[in-house]
Design an enzyme around this catalytic site. Sequence first.
Site, PDB file in Angstrom:
ATOM      1  N   ASN A  87       0.846  -1.202   0.000  1.00 14.00           N
ATOM      2  CA  ASN A  87       0.000   0.000   0.000  1.00 14.00           C
ATOM      3  C   ASN A  87       0.877   1.245   0.000  1.00 14.00           C
ATOM      4  OD1 ASN A  87       0.397   0.965   2.855  1.00 14.00           O
ATOM      5  ND2 ASN A  87      -0.307  -1.129   3.240  1.00 14.00           N
ATOM      6  N   ARG A  88       0.255   2.396   0.055  1.00  9.52           N
ATOM      7  CA  ARG A  88       0.988   3.647  -0.182  1.00  9.52           C
ATOM      8  C   ARG A  88       1.586   4.274   1.072  1.00  9.52           C
ATOM      9  NH1 ARG A  88      -0.725   5.179  -5.339  1.00  9.52           N
ATOM     10  NH2 ARG A  88      -2.702   4.230  -5.919  1.00  9.52           N
TER      11      ARG A  88
END
Length: 393
Positions: free
Chosen positions: A205-206
């Site tokens: 994820n970011r």
Amino acid sequence: MLTGRRIVLGISGGVAAYKAAYLARRLVEAGASVRCVMTDAATEFLGAQTLAAITGEYPVLGFFDEPEVSPHTALGQWSDAMVIAPATAGTLAKLATGLSDNAMIATALAAEGPLVVAPAMHTEMWDKPSTQRNIATLLADGVTIVGPAEGALAGGDVGPGRLVEPEEIVAAVEASLNRDLEGWHVLVTAGGTREPIDPVRYLGNRSSGKMGNAIALAAAQRGASVVLVTAAPALRMAGVEVVAVETAQDMADAVWARVDDVDVAVMAAAVADFRPVTPADEKLRRAAGPPQIHLEPTPDILAGVAGREHRPFLVGFAAEAGSLDGAHHKATTKGVDLLVGNDVAKPGSGFATDTNQVTVYTPDGAADTWPLLSKTEVAERLWDRIRATYESG
Ligand code: PMT
């Protein structure tokens, strides 16, 4: 407030030096006794007489021609805290290596209180690996770095490198003198976990780890002993023990092994909810066509902490997109003491930004929405809130 505090303001030579006059004024207004030390280059941008008029003391300008025999040690020993604003790239390099070839750096070496540094320079200079290495060294040495902000720079350029506003620097100086978490043991999670698909690829994820890092650093600077369990590239930070992990399972193992020894756990990591059941041993080949990847749930780390008989004060985070209804729901059902919701779809909020706009929920669903703040300010406010709630309950 800085009532009765003795603050040394160091000024190095960049165009933002003019703002140091405002900063000196704000420090005096906050109740501090302020004395200044300037580099030669700083005097090209700001008059020593201006600072003398604001602080009531003529700045130290060098090692010689001063009334004191040893002006830098006298000033350093006098101070409760020192702030350098603006700090040029050259000043950061000298601070990081202890190269005391001017009275300002020598004062910083002689001072024993906290040091707050507010960098200001062109974006290209800020982004250089050497500058970032020096920042990492200063953070590891326990220096508070405030900014730089993004905005208009000298010569009409725009980008990161602008000196933060004097009010934010004063707040950082106040925070640097605050040791209200002394004796506390805290655990913070940060970053985004990575779940392997094959030896090359992962589900991720970011999350950059910035929010969790800021929370860990703020706690350490306020005197807590901190364990940071992180899946992001970790900075070395004074007072923070870093435990590097990769997967949700690694993070669960690291958290569950340590959480019985802490007073507070803050779970800011973005943990994968699912992982491939069987990661491939070898790199998946395009020629074999799209793979079928079967997923299974990862451990719920937060639930594992919330369910303990003697659990620490527990703070969860919730990354939502578009509406914070999910955060409200988690606050009332996850068994946490506080839940911090952020809308990652909002500009300036959530993943990888330097700012965040959060709403803090209590288990009864009551919400407190904060303005868009730097992640450092969110972290400071969050510790204020945790302390108030922890001590009242
Ligand atoms: O790292 P940055 O780039 O600065 O970004 C910050 C952030 C957006 C990641 C941070 O502010 C944030 O919102 N973190 C929580 C992200 C998240 O995973 O939210 P969630 O709603 O999916 O999870 C709720 C809570 O359960 C979180 O405290 C999470 O750490 C925890 N969790 C989630 C899944 C899981 N398997 N175990 C967990 O413990």
